[in-house]
Design a protein around this motif. Structure first.
Motif, short mmCIF file in Angstrom:
data_model
loop_
_atom_site.label_atom_id
_atom_site.label_comp_id
_atom_site.label_asym_id
_atom_site.label_seq_id
_atom_site.Cartn_x
_atom_site.Cartn_y
_atom_site.Cartn_z
N LEU A 14 -7.41 7.10 35.60
CA LEU A 14 -6.77 8.36 35.25
C LEU A 14 -5.77 8.18 34.13
O LEU A 14 -5.23 7.09 33.92
CB LEU A 14 -6.06 8.94 36.48
CG LEU A 14 -6.94 9.22 37.69
CD1 LEU A 14 -6.08 9.70 38.86
CD2 LEU A 14 -8.02 10.23 37.37
N HIS A 15 -5.53 9.25 33.40
CA HIS A 15 -4.48 9.36 32.39
C HIS A 15 -4.57 8.23 31.36
O HIS A 15 -5.58 8.08 30.71
CB HIS A 15 -3.11 9.45 33.04
CG HIS A 15 -3.06 10.47 34.13
ND1 HIS A 15 -3.24 11.81 33.89
CD2 HIS A 15 -2.91 10.35 35.46
CE1 HIS A 15 -3.18 12.48 35.04
NE2 HIS A 15 -2.98 11.61 36.02
N ASP A 16 -3.49 7.44 31.21
CA ASP A 16 -3.45 6.39 30.18
C ASP A 16 -3.67 5.00 30.78
O ASP A 16 -3.25 4.00 30.22
CB ASP A 16 -2.12 6.43 29.44
CG ASP A 16 -0.94 6.10 30.33
OD1 ASP A 16 -1.07 6.20 31.57
OD2 ASP A 16 0.12 5.73 29.80
N GLY A 56 -8.82 5.51 31.26
CA GLY A 56 -8.56 6.90 31.63
C GLY A 56 -8.85 7.84 30.48
O GLY A 56 -9.06 7.42 29.34
N ASN A 58 -6.92 9.78 28.82
CA ASN A 58 -5.89 9.88 27.78
C ASN A 58 -5.74 8.59 26.98
O ASN A 58 -4.85 8.48 26.15
CB ASN A 58 -4.54 10.26 28.39
CG ASN A 58 -4.54 11.67 28.91
OD1 ASN A 58 -5.36 12.50 28.52
ND2 ASN A 58 -3.63 11.97 29.81
N ARG A 89 -0.99 0.29 31.69
CA ARG A 89 -0.95 1.44 30.78
C ARG A 89 -1.43 0.97 29.41
O ARG A 89 -1.28 -0.20 29.05
CB ARG A 89 0.47 1.97 30.64
CG ARG A 89 0.97 2.67 31.88
CD ARG A 89 2.42 3.11 31.66
NE ARG A 89 2.91 3.79 32.83
CZ ARG A 89 2.97 5.11 32.93
NH1 ARG A 89 2.60 5.87 31.93
NH2 ARG A 89 3.41 5.67 34.03
#
Length: 109
Positions: A14-16, A56, A58, A89
């Protein structure tokens, strides 16, 4: 066991977040002068290379299959089916090695 619990679920980052597996280079190393450096030698915060297995939605610069350079001590570890992986991340990645050459250093793995 129910039919739903027997089904395999695909992991999606998910996301970054980036999912990576450490490359198998943790054993003995050899210096450019030919000196063998044992795996137990104390070195100052050594960065490690890993292979990207998932990203992810992003994440902008890293793709699945790239090799990335990061500090393994600052990452989260997860075990999936008995194997260890790292979650980080995108901003924790210091460099990447890929076949795409946009802003390279001229150095190659």
């Amino acid at each position: 066991m129910s039919e739903q619990s027997a089904a395999k679920l695909e992991i999606q980052m998910l996301h970054d977040r980036v999912l990576a597996k450490l490359s198998g280079e943790d054993g003995e190393r050899r210096s450019s002068g030919g000196i063998v450096i044992p795996a137990t030698a104390q070195v100052a915060r050594r960065l490690a290379w890993g292979d990207v297995l998932g990203v992810g939605n992003n994440v902008r610069n890293v793709k699945v299959g790239d090799r990335v350079l990061f500090n393994p001590d600052d990452q989260l570890e997860v075990e999936i089916q008995g194997e260890g992986y790292l979650v980080m991340r995108e901003r924790d990645i210091h460099a990447m090695a890929s076949e795409r050459t946009e802003h390279g250093t001229g150095l190659y793995l």
